[in-house]
Design a protein around this motif. Structure first.
Motif, PDB file in Angstrom:
ATOM      1  N   MET A   1       1.211  -1.665   0.292  1.00  0.00           N
ATOM      2  CA  MET A   1      -0.089  -0.082   0.064  1.00  0.00           C
ATOM      3  C   MET A   1       0.895   1.009   0.344  1.00  0.00           C
ATOM      4  O   MET A   1       0.284   2.136  -1.041  1.00  0.00           O
ATOM      5  CB  MET A   1      -1.021   0.078   1.257  1.00  0.00           C
ATOM      6  N   LYS A   2       1.614   1.282   0.795  1.00  0.00           N
ATOM      7  CA  LYS A   2       2.429   2.424   1.287  1.00  0.00           C
ATOM      8  C   LYS A   2       3.377   2.419   0.020  1.00  0.00           C
ATOM      9  O   LYS A   2       3.476   3.541  -0.895  1.00  0.00           O
ATOM     10  CB  LYS A   2       4.015   2.391   2.271  1.00  0.00           C
TER      11      LYS A   2
ATOM     12  N   ALA B   1       0.769   3.572  -3.031  1.00  0.00           N
ATOM     13  CA  ALA B   1       0.254   5.476  -2.975  1.00  0.00           C
ATOM     14  C   ALA B   1       0.969   6.301  -2.968  1.00  0.00           C
ATOM     15  O   ALA B   1       1.203   7.209  -3.744  1.00  0.00           O
ATOM     16  CB  ALA B   1       0.284   5.487  -1.569  1.00  0.00           C
TER      17      ALA B   1
ATOM     18  N   LYS C   1       1.546   6.547  -6.883  1.00  0.00           N
ATOM     19  CA  LYS C   1       0.198   7.702  -7.287  1.00  0.00           C
ATOM     20  C   LYS C   1      -0.393   6.164  -7.956  1.00  0.00           C
ATOM     21  O   LYS C   1      -0.733   6.323  -9.007  1.00  0.00           O
ATOM     22  CB  LYS C   1       0.491   8.173  -7.964  1.00  0.00           C
TER      23      LYS C   1
ATOM     24  N   GLY D   1      -5.873   4.844  -4.809  1.00  0.00           N
ATOM     25  CA  GLY D   1      -6.300   5.914  -4.239  1.00  0.00           C
ATOM     26  C   GLY D   1      -7.520   5.690  -3.505  1.00  0.00           C
ATOM     27  O   GLY D   1      -7.285   4.554  -2.972  1.00  0.00           O
TER      28      GLY D   1
ATOM     29  N   VAL E   1     -10.120   0.716  -1.375  1.00  0.00           N
ATOM     30  CA  VAL E   1      -9.331   0.876  -2.648  1.00  0.00           C
ATOM     31  C   VAL E   1      -9.013   0.982  -3.921  1.00  0.00           C
ATOM     32  O   VAL E   1      -9.875  -0.357  -4.435  1.00  0.00           O
ATOM     33  CB  VAL E   1      -8.067  -0.037  -1.908  1.00  0.00           C
TER      34      VAL E   1
END
Ligand code: FB9
Length: 493
Positions: free
Chosen positions: A103-104, A107, A110, A113, A122
């Motif tokens: 996820m990190k 994210a 990008k 979102g 998600v």
């Protein structure tokens, strides 16, 4: 000649060199081990020259190997998000421990979102992605050198670690040949029949080759050290005492040594008494009376113990607790030989004590005992002979600590500074046999007996580096230790 050898020789013959045998092996699709065997044999005949290279290379951690196989966490995350998005629980279900990191990074890149007001859903923000990480891991795995930035990033994510790898740089050797002639090691019937023996090239005899390790028996370490110590006694003019009687009477084991019948060592907590034959009938009457006398009311300047000495206590049979019982028998025998002649005696044999078994104690051990019987012997003589004896054992620095034994006065514990262990080790006990022991035997006034004792197991354990006495006996004796442990010549610390 193996194909691998052929391709290596051809490669070198065509002017090629091998700066790094590892990448050369992977370029040939063979393991480095296979190539190593060929290199070793060619180098042995100086057909090739190989230089050992130790390289530090970055290798993938197991975690990274996982990502190499199934994609980076962020890539796996994206692959797990359907177009309509997925809840974190669903994704946790699918990705497990790598979800958070996925996820990190996703994210950060990008790629994902969240729906307004629904932090749990998600959403994908891109259709396809290039899995940089997996790409980098692949390139690294193939031996490619990556930029410091990438290396630092992978290091920070604990996906790579430094590994020392050794490999070889190869070049033609002084005996280089493009095709190695198979050297014959023998003239066989076939060679003779075919006649091709004429142009055979023979392998040089390697007279330096180690012979087949011959599996021979080995002397048990205890017996090895026993022999060493026996030689020391013989060199010092001692005669061995006959110790072929594990079963002894309480009389010779205790009473003759002026050890009182209520002494704690005389109860079954310390001593193995026999059920059958429980008692002996072979005691010497006249001598027994003298021993009884000295225990009950002394004599020879001693006031004795003043207790009611019991014959049946002395007749009890036991497993001897020390070879000092044998010393008593020999001194009594010596006292019967007129005129008195000085004597030096030693014994090395098993003694039995009902003790708790631990790392350094078993219910039996081998006692080493030495004694000198002569006119006018002093404590100084005892210290002198101990210095001499232990110096031959390689123990030169001795210290003596006053001690107590029922049968010697004065008595001393002996300590030696052990260079290897960097500490003072108790290496034995000693003393001058009491007149209450010697005079009832009939030894002349003025004859003193200095004596000392130690175990065989302790020096053997220290010299062979064995720290548990149980490894000295029975099936657990480690033969390799004996094979590999050169006879530690006593005296050579
Ligand atoms: O062996 C002992 N220690 C030792 C000896 C040599 C050694 O060599 C190393 C290579 C460097 C290392 C250690 N000891 C005697 C001392 C201790 O181990 C002690 O804790 C255990 N002792 C045994 C008895 O245990 C109950 C060792 C055994 C021992 C003790 C005393 C006598 C004999 C054996 C004796 C005696 C004596 C005294 C006066 C007159 C006649 C005999």
């Amino acid at each position: 000649m193996s194909d691998l050898e052929a391709s290596l020789l051809a490669h070198l013959n065509s002017g090629g060199d091998v700066p790094d045998s590892r990448s050369y092996a992977s370029s040939l699709g063979v393991t480095h081990k296979e190539l190593e065997d060929v290199i070793k044999s060619l180098a042995a005949f100086r057909i090739v020259e190989s230089k050992d290279i130790t390289k530090e290379t970055w290798v993938l951690t197991d975690e990274a190997k996982g990502y190499l196989a199934s994609g980076s966490p962020e890539a796996q995350l994206l692959a797990a998000i359907p177009p309509e998005g997925a809840s974190k629980d669903v994704l946790k279900e699918k990705l497990g421990s790598i979800l958070d990191i996925g996820m990190k990074t996703a994210a950060k890149n990008k790629w994902i979102g969240f729906e307004k007001g629904n932090k749990d859903l998600v959403l994908r923000k891109v259709d396809t992605i290039k899995d940089e990480l997996q790409e980098q891991l692949k390139r690294l795995e193939s031996g490619e050198v990556l930029s410091d930035k990438v290396i630092d990033d992978l290091k920070r994510r604990k996906l790579i670690m430094k590994e020392k790898t050794s490999c070889y740089a190869l070049k033609k050797g002084p005996q280089f040949v493009a095709k190695r002639k198979k050297l014959a090691t023998d003239v066989t019937q076939e060679h003779l029949r075919s006649g091709d023996w004429k142009d055979l090239e023979f392998k040089d005899y390697n007279f330096g080759a180690q012979g087949q390790p011959i599996s021979v028996g080995y002397v048990q370490p205890l017996l090895e050290v026993r022999e060493e110590i026996q030689n020391i006694f013989l060199q010092m003019g001692f005669t061995e005492m006959p110790t072929n009687n594990y079963v002894e009477s309480s009389f010779w084991n205790f009473d003759a040594l002026y050890q009182p019948q209520q002494h704690p060592a005389r109860d079954s907590h310390d001593t193995f008494f026999l059920q059958a034959p429980a008692t002996t009938k072979q005691l010497i009457e006249a001598y027994l009376e003298k021993v009884k006398e000295v225990h009950q009311c002394g004599g020879y300047g001693s006031k004795g113990y003043g207790y009611d000495w019991k014959r049946d206590e002395a007749e009890k049979n036991l497993l001897r607790t020390h070879t000092t019982a044998v010393s008593a028998r020999m001194l009594y025998k010596l006292a019967q030989e007129k005129p008195f002649a000085p004597k030096r005696y030693y014994s090395i044999d098993r003694v039995f004590r009902n003790e708790a078994v631990d790392r350094t104690h078993l219910a039996e051990f081998h006692q080493i005992e030495g004694l000198i019987c002569d006119y006018g012997l002093t404590l100084g003589d005892l210290i002198g002979v101990l210095e001499d004896f232990f110096s031959r054992l390689g123990m030169s620095k001795l210290r003596f600590k006053p001690a107590y034994n029922p049968y010697t006065e004065p008595s001393m514990e002996i300590f030696s500074y052990h260079e290897g262990l960097k500490k003072w080790v108790e290496v034995g006990n000693s003393g001058m046999f009491r007149p209450e022991m010697l005079l009832p035997m009939g030894l002349p006034e003025g004859v003193n007996v200095i004596a000392w004792g130690l175990s065989l197991e302790r020096p053997t354990m220290i010299l062979y580096g064995i720290d548990n006495i149980r490894d000295l006996f029975g099936p657990k004796v480690d033969f390799n230790l004996i094979k590999s442990n050169p006879l530690c010549r006593l005296g050579l610390q």
